[in-house]
Design an enzyme around this catalytic site. Sequence first.
Site, mmCIF file in Angstrom:
data_model
loop_
_atom_site.group_PDB
_atom_site.id
_atom_site.type_symbol
_atom_site.label_atom_id
_atom_site.label_comp_id
_atom_site.label_asym_id
_atom_site.label_seq_id
_atom_site.Cartn_x
_atom_site.Cartn_y
_atom_site.Cartn_z
ATOM 1 C CD GLU A 177 -2.759 1.259 2.501
ATOM 2 O OE1 GLU A 177 -2.694 0.357 3.342
ATOM 3 O OE2 GLU A 177 -3.567 2.188 2.593
ATOM 4 C CE LYS A 219 -5.882 -0.351 1.788
ATOM 5 N NZ LYS A 219 -6.515 -0.938 2.958
HETATM 6 P P1 13P Z 1 -9.275 4.092 4.205
HETATM 7 O O1 13P Z 1 -10.091 3.305 3.241
HETATM 8 O O2 13P Z 1 -10.054 4.690 5.334
HETATM 9 O O3 13P Z 1 -8.355 5.055 3.532
HETATM 10 O O4 13P Z 1 -8.330 3.047 4.928
HETATM 11 C C1 13P Z 1 -7.732 2.061 4.179
HETATM 12 C C2 13P Z 1 -6.539 1.613 4.863
HETATM 13 O O5 13P Z 1 -6.361 0.471 5.119
HETATM 14 C C3 13P Z 1 -5.558 2.640 5.189
HETATM 15 O O6 13P Z 1 -4.365 2.002 5.454
#
Ligand code: 13P
Length: 342
Positions: A177, A219
Site C-alpha cells: 500500500e 493497494k
Molecule cells: P481508508 O479506506 O479509510 O483510507 O483506509 C484504508 C486503509 O487500510 C488505510 O491504510
Amino acid sequence: MGAQELRATAKAIVAEGKGLLAMDESNPTCNKRFARLGIPQTEETRRSYRELIVTTPGLGEFISGVILYDETIRQSRKDGNPFVKVITDAGIMPGIKVDTGAKDMAGHPGEKITEGLDGLRDRLAQYSQMGARFAKWRAVITIAAGIPSRGCIEANAHALARYAALCQEAGLVPIVEPEVLMDGEHTLERCCEVTEEALRTVFNQLYTQRVALECMILKPNMVLPGRDCPKQDSVEEVADATVTCLLRAVPAAVPGIAFLSGGQSGELASARLNAMNVRFKSRLPWALAFSFARAIQQPALEIWQGDEAHVSAAQQALYHRARCNSAARLGQYRPEMENNVG
Ligand code: 13P
C-alpha cells in the site's frame, strides 16, 4: 506455503464481486474516530465495535478478507469465541496490519517513512500461526510544495519491498500500500504524476527484492484532485485518470488492485470504482477491487455510537456499503441503491 497457494490466496482476495474490509486502525486512530463521536476509548469499546463488524450477518457475500490490528487479532467475541474463528467460519480470510506506523522522516520536513521491519520475520511467523492469510503495510506519500522528494519515495518503496519479500517467505500474501494522500490543493494531474512515480519506484523495488508479483495485491489510492483543489473532477474523469495511471505503472502479473478510500465518502468511492469497472473492466489485466476502511465503516460507526441497542442498525449499514462496493466491482452500482439500506 508454496507459491501456488499464495497465488490462490491472492486471487481469492479479489474474487469476482468481493473485496477487503480494512478494520486495522491502530489504537490511537481508532480512539480518535471514537472521540469524535463521543464513544469511550477503551479496549472494551474497541473490542465491541470490532465484534459488531465481524458478526455482521451475510458479510462474507461481499467481503473476501478483513484486515485486523495486533490488538484485534488476539480478541474474542463476548461469548469467548476468538475473532479469527468467527471470521473464518463466516467464509472470510483474516489478514493483519504489520507496519508500526508512518513516522516523521529525518532530513525530509513534511514527509513520512513507515517503520516496522525490525523483528518482522518473527511477527509474521506468529501471525501466520494465529491464522492470518495475508498482511498489510502502508506507506504515506504527501503532496505539497516541493514534495514528495525522491528520498521519501525510494525509502518507502524499499521498505514495502522488504516487507513483501518477508511476507511471501512466511506464506502470507502481501498487500502493498503506497498511499498518495488526498490532503492539499493539488490537481488531479499532479496526483496522477506523483502516483505514477511512486508506483514505478515500488515495482522496481519489488523486482529488486525478488517479490513474486503473482502472489501480491496492490493497494493504491485512486487518482484524485486534492481535497482543497478548487476543481473537483467528475467521477468519469477520476476513473479515466486512475486507470491510465495504473496501466502505465502496474505489471500485468499482479492479480488484483484493491483501492484504499483515503477519506472519500462511501458513495463517491463506490461510484468511482464502479465507473472504472464499467469503462475498462474487459480490457484490464488485473481485477479492480476495494480495501476500504472509512468508506465502508463510517456510517455504521456513526449509527453505533457505542450503544448496544444500535448494533443491528449499524450492521445493516455496514452490510449495505459492502453490497454497494460489491456491485461497483461488477459495474452494477447505481446511486439509487443508496435509498435502500437494509
Ligand atoms: P481508508 O479506506 O479509510 O483510507 O483506509 C484504508 C486503509 O487500510 C488505510 O491504510
